[in-house]
Design an enzyme around this catalytic site. Structure first.
Site, PDB file in Angstrom:
ATOM      1  N   HIS A 158      -3.521   6.725  14.742  1.00  0.00           N
ATOM      2  CA  HIS A 158      -3.124   5.437  15.290  1.00  0.00           C
ATOM      3  C   HIS A 158      -1.749   5.020  14.780  1.00  0.00           C
ATOM      4  CE1 HIS A 158      -5.047   5.094  11.444  1.00  0.00           C
ATOM      5  NE2 HIS A 158      -4.829   3.809  11.333  1.00  0.00           N
ATOM      6  N   ASN A 180       0.861  -1.181   0.000  1.00  0.00           N
ATOM      7  CA  ASN A 180       0.000   0.000   0.000  1.00  0.00           C
ATOM      8  C   ASN A 180       0.900   1.234   0.000  1.00  0.00           C
ATOM      9  OD1 ASN A 180      -1.452   2.276   1.006  1.00  0.00           O
ATOM     10  ND2 ASN A 180      -3.018   0.911   1.857  1.00  0.00           N
ATOM     11  N   ASP A 231      -0.088  -3.675  10.880  1.00  0.00           N
ATOM     12  CA  ASP A 231      -1.449  -4.103  10.587  1.00  0.00           C
ATOM     13  C   ASP A 231      -2.381  -3.153  11.317  1.00  0.00           C
ATOM     14  OD1 ASP A 231      -3.104  -5.969   9.126  1.00  0.00           O
ATOM     15  OD2 ASP A 231      -3.835  -6.646  11.056  1.00  0.00           O
ATOM     16  N   SER A 232      -3.403  -2.751  10.640  1.00  0.00           N
ATOM     17  CA  SER A 232      -4.261  -1.741  11.247  1.00  0.00           C
ATOM     18  C   SER A 232      -5.677  -1.917  10.771  1.00  0.00           C
ATOM     19  CB  SER A 232      -3.751  -0.348  10.880  1.00  0.00           C
ATOM     20  OG  SER A 232      -3.740  -0.209   9.478  1.00  0.00           O
ATOM     21  N   TYR A 268     -10.881   4.086   5.519  1.00  0.00           N
ATOM     22  CA  TYR A 268     -12.054   4.647   6.204  1.00  0.00           C
ATOM     23  C   TYR A 268     -11.871   6.119   6.591  1.00  0.00           C
ATOM     24  CZ  TYR A 268     -13.558  -0.207   6.519  1.00  0.00           C
ATOM     25  OH  TYR A 268     -13.943  -1.483   6.213  1.00  0.00           O
TER      26      TYR A 268
END
Lengths: 198, 198
Positions: free
Chosen positions: A181, A11, A72-73, A157
């Site tokens: 985050h 990504n 990872d999220s 999101y």
């Protein structure tokens, strides 16, 4: 200690966030492409962000011989008991995309009043070293799910995730790094890396 | 080896399911009340069924000095990315109940077509021994979420969980033991216990 680290992500927007934060540490961060290798796709079969981040970091480290950072999220929506969580990217199915995921989420929360729309973005980052050492950090950002998509920036999101009256797709990269985050998780990880290097 | 085991549950229907399956092993299963002790409430803070079952079994074993069996279970709905999962009991909030949980689930799945209503009941059981040994087993039962509550038996999400055209609240205890996630998980656990005793 090694000064070239591998970043395990396909990504590009995630990679750019990671690069922006790790470069000031004097660590030369490279993707697999830049190193001229191709990492195996790691199936994200974990039940938790931690398991998935660890799987990716250890696999990247094993295949490259370099320290490897992976993340990872996902989004945990309180009304949905923490969903979509580790399934955030696949929420609208294997052939979904950001728009479909956001549309599905907004539909599920259609009649839900504002006070029950609380949610958290969660990020777990891992750095795996060839000697077996693993560093881990977790970051969370608390917000609310909006009633429609707002803003053109970000990804995932971000357009429906509201903090202080703005969506994550409306704020600058710098603001996002300080609030998000992933920003928090990487700040903790880079602090742990700094301690290793002293 | 000890022949009296503690069962760590305050849910009487769950306890009866557990008792029914473990008694034939010749193991005398007792609740904390029957043993004249009171187990501390264990906060189910785990991110997975396994973590929660282990927390409860180890805490019960530590406090009683006896081998302790505990179970954690829940419903994972595919359309909701595995929710409510470990939050199954609290899906409609801390002051919710079975009826509110089921109503919330049915509302979220209101317009969802039958082929997307797949779900799994998952149960993880652990048995913790005073010497530190831990046995673990997992069972799953695949079904679909119905369009309304059906049947008077069972508990939790049983009235909306459909297998072979019937809800889990419509079938007999014996049928449920043979089909259900908890039945399967306990069958595996009792097999592992049997091996320990030979």
């Amino acid at each position: 200690m090694e000064k070239t680290f591998l970043i395990a992500t396909h990504n590009m927007k995630k990679r750019n966030e990671l690069l922006r934060i790790l470069e000031p540490l004097g660590i030369d961060v490279k993707t697999d492409e830049e190193l001229g290798i191709t990492l195996s796709d790691v199936e994200e079969t974990g039940e938790t962000f931690y398991e998935n981040a660890l799987l990716k970091a250890q696999s990247g480290c094993r295949e490259s011989g370099l320290p490897c950072v992976a993340d990872d999220s996902g989004l945990m929506v309180d009304y949905l008991a923490g969903a979509p969580g580790v399934y955030s990217a696949r929420f609208a199915g294997e052939h979904g995309n950001d728009a479909k995921n956001n549309a599905k989420l907004l539909k599920l929360l259609k009649d839900v009043p504002e006070e029950e729309r609380t949610a958290r973005f969660v990020s777990v980052t891992c750095c795996a070293f060839p000697d077996g050492t693993v560093l881990t950090a977790r970051g969370e950002c608390v917000g609310k799910i909006g009633y429609e998509e707002i803003g053109e920036g970000g990804f995932g999101y971000d357009p429906v995730f509201m903090v202080n009256g703005k969506s994550f797709a409306e704020i600058s990269d710098e603001e996002k790094d300080s609030l998000s985050h992933r920003g928090k998780s990487l700040a903790v990880l880079s602090q742990k890396l700094r301690e290793l290097y002293v």
